[in-house]
Design an enzyme around this catalytic site. Structure first.
Site, PDB file in Angstrom:
ATOM      1  N   HIS A   1       0.872  -1.172   0.000  1.00  0.00           N
ATOM      2  CA  HIS A   1       0.000   0.000   0.000  1.00  0.00           C
ATOM      3  C   HIS A   1       0.915   1.230   0.000  1.00  0.00           C
ATOM      4  O   HIS A   1       2.024   1.172   0.537  1.00  0.00           O
ATOM      5  CB  HIS A   1      -0.834  -0.052   1.286  1.00  0.00           C
ATOM      6  CG  HIS A   1      -1.910   0.976   1.398  1.00  0.00           C
ATOM      7  ND1 HIS A   1      -1.657   2.289   1.701  1.00  0.00           N
ATOM      8  CD2 HIS A   1      -3.258   0.873   1.270  1.00  0.00           C
ATOM      9  CE1 HIS A   1      -2.798   2.950   1.752  1.00  0.00           C
ATOM     10  NE2 HIS A   1      -3.789   2.123   1.494  1.00  0.00           N
TER      11      HIS A   1
ATOM     12  N   ASP B   1       3.203  -4.581   8.204  1.00  0.00           N
ATOM     13  CA  ASP B   1       1.990  -3.772   8.073  1.00  0.00           C
ATOM     14  C   ASP B   1       0.782  -4.707   8.181  1.00  0.00           C
ATOM     15  O   ASP B   1       0.460  -5.428   7.244  1.00  0.00           O
ATOM     16  CB  ASP B   1       2.026  -3.037   6.720  1.00  0.00           C
ATOM     17  CG  ASP B   1       0.710  -2.344   6.396  1.00  0.00           C
ATOM     18  OD1 ASP B   1      -0.214  -2.376   7.239  1.00  0.00           O
ATOM     19  OD2 ASP B   1       0.604  -1.776   5.294  1.00  0.00           O
TER      20      ASP B   1
ATOM     21  N   GLN C   1      -4.465  -5.025   7.050  1.00  0.00           N
ATOM     22  CA  GLN C   1      -5.490  -5.911   6.466  1.00  0.00           C
ATOM     23  C   GLN C   1      -5.514  -7.280   7.129  1.00  0.00           C
ATOM     24  O   GLN C   1      -6.311  -8.136   6.757  1.00  0.00           O
ATOM     25  CB  GLN C   1      -5.235  -6.095   4.963  1.00  0.00           C
ATOM     26  CG  GLN C   1      -5.343  -4.822   4.166  1.00  0.00           C
ATOM     27  CD  GLN C   1      -6.760  -4.309   4.063  1.00  0.00           C
ATOM     28  OE1 GLN C   1      -7.721  -5.062   4.212  1.00  0.00           O
ATOM     29  NE2 GLN C   1      -6.911  -3.025   3.809  1.00  0.00           N
TER      30      GLN C   1
ATOM     31  N   LYS D   1     -10.251  -1.002  10.731  1.00  0.00           N
ATOM     32  CA  LYS D   1     -10.317  -2.229   9.930  1.00  0.00           C
ATOM     33  C   LYS D   1     -10.507  -3.442  10.828  1.00  0.00           C
ATOM     34  O   LYS D   1     -10.465  -4.585  10.382  1.00  0.00           O
ATOM     35  CB  LYS D   1      -9.051  -2.367   9.083  1.00  0.00           C
ATOM     36  CG  LYS D   1      -9.010  -1.340   7.944  1.00  0.00           C
ATOM     37  CD  LYS D   1      -7.824  -1.565   7.042  1.00  0.00           C
ATOM     38  CE  LYS D   1      -7.885  -0.881   5.706  1.00  0.00           C
ATOM     39  NZ  LYS D   1      -7.936   0.539   5.623  1.00  0.00           N
TER      40      LYS D   1
ATOM     41  N   CYS E   1      -4.713   2.369  -3.711  1.00  0.00           N
ATOM     42  CA  CYS E   1      -3.492   2.938  -3.105  1.00  0.00           C
ATOM     43  C   CYS E   1      -2.319   1.999  -3.274  1.00  0.00           C
ATOM     44  O   CYS E   1      -1.485   1.840  -2.368  1.00  0.00           O
ATOM     45  CB  CYS E   1      -3.700   3.263  -1.633  1.00  0.00           C
ATOM     46  SG  CYS E   1      -4.893   4.558  -1.375  1.00  0.00           S
TER      47      CYS E   1
END
Lengths: 406, 149
Positions: free
Chosen positions: A122, A199, A202, A225, A363
């Site tokens: 991203h 990261d 998600q 999220k 993104c």
């Protein structure tokens, strides 16, 4: 185990009608919906408990401080951090990465050093590193991915060298749904003493995360999220690294003593939380974590893998549709293109049927370029979605094909 | 939801499928890229003009049906027109797509652009329709880039 109807009834927005049709919410990778428990908890906090933290001796302030600290403990337990002090509250995953890039990366990196990322990042895990690379003379090096949307592990090994000083990559891809073999990759990087940021934006809404087992130095995610409020996020960092890092922002709450001759800073996590934090956000995040814990990861993964399998099968049978991202391990995210209809047209037509999806580059422009597409349509699911909704998506996509004459 | 048939009319679908004047003009006297950073739509407008006349124009679009059709229709409307006339058409089109008052359909005046009036009912898509026109304006003014943001 709660049944489908009970779960859905706990998310008020799922009852909503959009364009005269029942809402089908397939934009969970952008943000997840919030259960009543989270909405009520935030509302109660603001109605009954609101006060600033860490500085009041009055009743409300002490209780708010307690609630904020309990949220930190809850997050620490949720991702199995070694101590609460390793959890820093930030605005979101983006701010967490910027914090690490600036506070950790700037001192670490020098001219010619390399920061490893992947082609599926991203923008939030590319741009902060580019900004630091520009300041330090370091370079951002992308690890290649395969046509199926998995990290090319051979290229990963080949890109590690004595100049590699930092690695930052995505746990689960937002655009493709790919679950990366993070533990194995981290193990390899740590054997060369390379610090790793993962990261998890998600990942946290789909699977259990155990930072000690993963072995990463930093882990970042956003509350929104994970069925919690927006404007709230988490940076996990190993204590021995955080304690050596300089502040990211200056202000109240992060200092020991301030004078014009010089200021001393508190230990982490307070050192990195300048100013009044998002107190109701922390309280709401804790409630969201309680919600998923109660539902249980085993149940969530079971529901989501059957949704993914069903949706993959259904969409694969549409001749003009091509699924982008066919990794062996995926969360329920389906990115696709259609022969004649551009993703924006697809999304507008689906919206007319009450189906919310995302269209565009997600993104992740370098990823789109790598895959040879300018944009995709993305249907991203969560445990509160149901098979009927996938059938509606299937019907609506056939209607798209009809309009565009595929 | 407004009726989809307002948006995806035959004219639009036809221009989307076979955009007119989409091969980049060569030689040209000016060009401008149009970018919609939010959705990633990209197009390039080439112009060949004298001080007073727009002799030829091309628009090559990588984007949705609305942006492709709008660019295609634009080229058919402005080619061979006096620059003053082109500038008037640019202003009229902006008003047509984004003006506060609901426009009357006037096929003589608006030509195929009348088919794009339906986009007004889809606020998320209006920028798709205006992008080519912004790029044309930039190309004529000697700027090399136009953005919807």
């Amino acid at each position: 185990m709660k049944d489908e109807e009970t779960i859905r009834s706990e998310f008020p927005i799922l009852d909503k009608e959009v364009n005269g049709k029942s809402l089908v919410y397939f934009d969970n990778a952008a943000t997840t919906q919030k259960p009543k428990a989270v909405i009520n908890r935030i509302s109660n906090f603001l109605s009954e408990e609101n006060a600033n933290i860490h500085r009041g001796v009055h009743h409300l302030s002490m209780n708010a401080t307690k609630a904020y600290d309990e949220a930190r403990s809850c997050v620490a337990k949720f991702i199995n951090a070694e101590s609460d002090n390793e959890i820093i509250f930030v605005r979101g995953a983006t701010e967490a990465i910027n914090l690490v890039a600036n506070s950790f990366g700037k001192n670490l990196l020098d001219t010619g050093d390399e920061i490893l990322v992947t082609e599926m990042e991203h923008h939030a895990n590319i741009v902060p590193w580019q900004l630091i690379a520009n300041k330090t003379g370091a370079k951002v090096i992308p690890i290649a991915i395969t046509d199926d949307g998995e990290i090319d592990l051979k290229d990963f090994e080949a890109k590690i060298n004595e100049r590699t000083k930092m690695a930052a990559f995505v746990h689960v891809s937002n655009a493709l749904g790919t679950v990366n073999p993070a533990k194995e990759m981290i193990h390899k990087l740590k054997s060369k003493n390379i610090p790793v940021l993962l990261d998890g934006a998600q990942a946290v809404g789909h699977q259990a995360v155990n930072v000690q087992e993963l072995g990463c130095d930093f882990y970042v995610f956003s509350s929104h999220k994970l069925f919690g409020p927006d404007g709230m996020g988490v940076l996990y960092g190993k204590h021995n690294l955080l304690s050596k890092m300089p502040p990211y922002q200056g202000g109240g709450d992060m200092i020991e003593v301030v004078s014009f001759e010089g200021t001393t800073f508190r230990e982490p996590p307070e050192r990195f939380e300048a100013g009044t934090p998002n107190i109701s956000g922390a309280v709401g995040l804790k409630e969201a974590i309680n919600y998923v814990n109660e539902l249980g990861w085993e149940n969530i993964e079971k529901i989501e893998s059957s949704l993914l399998n069903y949706a993959t099968e259904k969409l694969s049978s549409i001749p003009s549709l091509k699924i982008i991202g066919k990794a062996k391990r995926k969360v329920p995210v389906l990115s696709f293109t259609m022969e004649s209809a551009h993703p924006h047209d697809v999304a507008t037509i689906l919206d007319s049927k009450g189906i919310a999806v995302r269209a565009g580059h997600h993104c992740a422009q370098p990823l789109m370029k790598r895959l040879g597409v300018s944009a995709t349509t993305r249907a991203s699911m969560s445990f509160y979605n149901k098979v009927d909704e996938i059938d509606q998506l299937d019907e609506a996509l056939k209607y798209v094909s009809k309009i565009f004459g595929d | 939801m407004e009726d989809l048939s307002d948006l995806y009319q035959e004219i639009i679908l036809s221009h989307n499928k076979r955009p007119r004047n989409s091969d980049p003009l060569d030689p040209s006297t000016g060009q401008a890229d149009g970018n919609n950073p939010l959705c990633g739509d990209k197009l390039t407008v080439h112009v060949r003009n004298t001080e007073s006349l727009l002799e030829a124009v091309s628009c090559d679009t990588d984007g949705c049906a609305i942006s492709r059709a709008s660019g295609s229709i634009m080229t058919t409307m402005v080619e061979g027109k006096l620059i003053t006339e082109v500038e008037r058409l640019i202003e009229e089109t902006k008003l047509l797509l984004t003006g506060e008052d609901e426009p009357e359909v006037d096929l003589v005046q608006q030509g195929d652009m009348a088919a794009l009036i339906g986009v007004r009912k889809f606020p998320a898509r209006i920028k798709c329709a205006t992008l080519a026109w912004h790029a044309l304006e930039a190309a004529l003014r000697g700027n090399d880039e136009a953005s919807t943001e």
